[in-house]
Design an enzyme around this catalytic site. Structure first.
Site, mmCIF file in Angstrom:
data_model
loop_
_atom_site.group_PDB
_atom_site.id
_atom_site.type_symbol
_atom_site.label_atom_id
_atom_site.label_comp_id
_atom_site.label_asym_id
_atom_site.label_seq_id
_atom_site.Cartn_x
_atom_site.Cartn_y
_atom_site.Cartn_z
ATOM 1 N N TYR A 288 46.033 9.628 29.050
ATOM 2 C CA TYR A 288 44.609 9.306 29.176
ATOM 3 C C TYR A 288 44.212 8.163 28.248
ATOM 4 C CZ TYR A 288 43.427 13.489 31.980
ATOM 5 O OH TYR A 288 43.318 14.442 32.954
HETATM 6 C C1 LIG Z 1 40.708 14.289 35.024
HETATM 7 S S1 LIG Z 1 40.554 15.989 34.986
HETATM 8 C C2 LIG Z 1 42.084 16.512 35.639
HETATM 9 C C3 LIG Z 1 41.910 17.607 36.674
HETATM 10 C C4 LIG Z 1 41.548 18.936 36.100
HETATM 11 N N1 LIG Z 1 42.746 19.593 35.551
HETATM 12 C C5 LIG Z 1 40.903 19.852 37.114
HETATM 13 O O1 LIG Z 1 41.260 21.027 37.162
HETATM 14 O O2 LIG Z 1 40.020 19.414 37.813
HETATM 15 C C6 LIG Z 1 40.651 16.226 33.265
HETATM 16 C C7 LIG Z 1 40.586 17.658 32.848
HETATM 17 O O3 LIG Z 1 41.827 18.308 33.093
HETATM 18 C C8 LIG Z 1 42.186 19.165 32.038
HETATM 19 N N2 LIG Z 1 43.399 18.622 31.391
HETATM 20 C C9 LIG Z 1 43.993 17.455 31.645
HETATM 21 N N3 LIG Z 1 45.104 17.310 30.909
HETATM 22 C C10 LIG Z 1 45.209 18.393 30.129
HETATM 23 C C11 LIG Z 1 46.129 18.818 29.112
HETATM 24 N N4 LIG Z 1 47.178 18.092 28.762
HETATM 25 N N5 LIG Z 1 45.918 20.007 28.508
HETATM 26 C C12 LIG Z 1 44.871 20.765 28.849
HETATM 27 N N6 LIG Z 1 43.960 20.418 29.784
HETATM 28 C C13 LIG Z 1 44.121 19.243 30.427
HETATM 29 C C14 LIG Z 1 41.009 19.149 31.079
HETATM 30 O O4 LIG Z 1 40.103 20.174 31.457
HETATM 31 C C15 LIG Z 1 40.380 17.830 31.359
HETATM 32 O O5 LIG Z 1 39.009 17.823 31.026
#
Ligand SMILES: C[S@@+](CC[C@H](N)C(=O)[O-])C[C@H]1O[C@@H](n2cnc3c(N)ncnc32)[C@H](O)[C@@H]1O
Length: 488
Positions: A288
């Site tokens: 990110y």
């Molecule tokens: C761009 S969205 C990705 C899609 C998301 N996982 C969903 O369920 O809609 C970003 C969110 O995904 C989760 N996320 C992404 N990468 C993560 C990681 N390495 N560890 C924990 N949560 C993560 C977090 O909630 C973050 O705010």
């Protein structure tokens, strides 16, 4: 004079906004009543979008021309994510999303919202897209984005969604003041938008829109918008925004591009690539933002990393208006690209930012050192301050910084050692892990700053100061400090 402020609203709001895995709601926290939002998932794997909603979403993607052959949306430990449909080499395009699916300024302009407020151009870009999101949610099944909206999380573990009880775990941290600042900012934007747009367009927003709804929309944007898509370019890109973050991906380059705009009338397409080889059935991840601190990750996405380079503390230094040399000091700071207030991000295990000592020395000038503030020295003073000025000045900077570190450290509820003990416990809720990680990280950086200035205090007698350097330059003192007489 110099203060270590536990807050950094300025940095935060200036910064880009964008969330976790198994984001389980804390068991103690009763869900808040929410009038507008659909019964979509509350960011946790357990509450991940239902299979039916996910199937609907996939059908919608194919019917709208989003290329889904190489990766598909699926439930993963981080909530939803993108999974490789076959072995994918590094650099392969994994998702292509046509512009008509984006929720961006153009979509606002073409919508009821755009029509109601002159194309939406007078609104801040994020506010315009947030309103579009809320309006489309209010339209329910009539919205062209309905299958996408149904798979959006209700919350992430971002600190903006934490309860008061959860926030107590970050008492004393910069993250807490930043979180409070961001929430106040969102609330004030909500109040203007409510008065000027929501209440004035009841046909568009027939139900109640609460400040929690607006905060949800802000949180969705903050956690899902690709960092480079800021300002007028701000856009939610369905499908591509399902990609999760992995700390193991450390490539700097962008993992996406916008293709095709204007080429033979071809519609613009958001194209996401994998930056590493991925095997069929594995999850596709990206990086990110390598520059975000753990506090920023916690605020934007609701997760942190264990990597020490994410532990940071922002030192705020200020030229006090009550300083008798306020005007001269401010002038010198401004001539050198700084101002009355300067922010220095200090990262664990890294040296102090280059201009910090110089600025500190300027702040602490007083007494017999004040001659250096005279106009005669205006062009050379900054260079002189890059090295120690006088024993008094150097001692002052050490004292100022050590006092500030001590008072900042006293504001935390736990010690680093206590944090380390708690973090060993099993089954800690994700938000508590974030809290412990951030507060321990901040304290480690403060401790590091204190150690640097403590060591400096011990070395004060061995440093070379301005007068000595000056005499050497004039040839009046030798390299070993001996006086050079004309007759020798
Ligand atoms: C761009 S969205 C990705 C899609 C998301 N996982 C969903 O369920 O809609 C970003 C969110 O995904 C989760 N996320 C992404 N990468 C993560 C990681 N390495 N560890 C924990 N949560 C993560 C977090 O909630 C973050 O705010």
């Amino acid at each position: 004079m110099a203060t270590l402020q536990p807050q950094h609203h300025h940095l935060l709001l200036r910064h880009r906004p964008p969330p976790p895995r198994l984001r389980l709601r804390l068991p103690t926290r009763p869900p808040r009543p929410h009038r507008l939002l659909p019964p979509a998932r509350a960011v946790s794997a357990a509450a991940a979008a239902s299979t039916a909603a996910l199937e609907d979403f996939r059908r919608w993607l194919s019917s709208q021309g989003a290329v889904e052959g190489k990766a598909f949306p699926a439930a993963v430990p981080e909530g939803l994510g993108l999974v490789a449909a076959r072995d994918l080499p590094r650099g392969e395009v994994v998702a292509e999303v046509p512009k008509k699916l984006w929720m961006d300024a153009d979509a606002v302009a073409a919508s009821d919202i755009g029509r109601a407020c002159g194309g939406g151009g007078g609104l801040r870009p994020w506010v315009a897209v947030a309103l579009l999101l809320l309006r489309e949610v209010a339209r329910g099944a009539d919205s062209p984005w309905a299958p996408y909206l149904a798979i959006l999380p209700r919350q992430t573990d971002s600190t903006i969604f934490w309860s008061e009880e959860e926030l107590l775990e970050i008492q004393g941290t910069q993250l807490l003041s930043t979180t409070v600042g961001v929430k106040e900012y969102v609330q004030s934007e909500f109040e203007s938008v409510e008065a000027e747009i929501i209440n004035a367009n009841k046909d568009l927003f027939p139900g109640t829109i609460t400040s929690d709804d607006f905060l949800w929309a802000f949180g969705i944007l903050r956690s899902r918008v690709f960092p480079e898509l800021r300002g007028d370019k701000l856009a939610l890109i369905p499908f591509a925004d399902l990609v999760n973050h992995s700390p193991t991906i450390t490539s700097e380059g962008s993992s996406w591009e916008i293709k095709g705009k204007g080429l033979f009338g071809r519609e613009a397409m958001f194209s996401l690539r994998t930056s590493v080889d991925v095997k069929s059935g594995e999850q596709i991840y990206i990086q990110y933002d390598l520059d975000k601190s753990n506090a920023e990750l916690a605020l934007d996405y609701g997760f942190i990393e264990s990597n020490s380079s994410r532990d940071s503390y922002t030192v705020t230094l200020e030229i006090s208006e009550s300083d008798p040399f306020y005007g001269d000091k401010l002038d010198i700071a401004e001539l050198n690209g700084l101002g009355e207030t300067a922010y220095f991000d200090i990262v664990l295990d890294e040296p102090l930012p280059s201009q910090m000592l110089t600025y500190l020395r300027l702040l602490c000038i007083g007494g017999t050192d004040a001659f250096i503030l005279e106009a005669l020295f205006r062009n050379s003073v900054w260079g002189h301050l890059e090295l120690p000025l006088s024993p008094d000045n150097e001692e002052s900077i050490c004292q100022v910084m050590r006092d500030a570190c001590k008072s900042a450290l006293d504001a935390y509820q736990t010690t680093i050692q206590e944090d380390e003990e708690i973090s060993q416990r099993e089954n800690l809720p994700p938000r508590l892990k974030i809290a412990i990680g951030v507060r321990a990280g901040e304290k480690k950086v403060l401790q590091q700053i204190d150690d640097i200035f403590k060591q400096r205090e011990e070395e004060l007698d061995g440093l070379e100061y301005y007068q000595e350097r000056r005499l050497k330059d004039l040839g009046l003192v030798g390299d070993n400090g001996e006086i050079i007489f004309w007759e020798t």
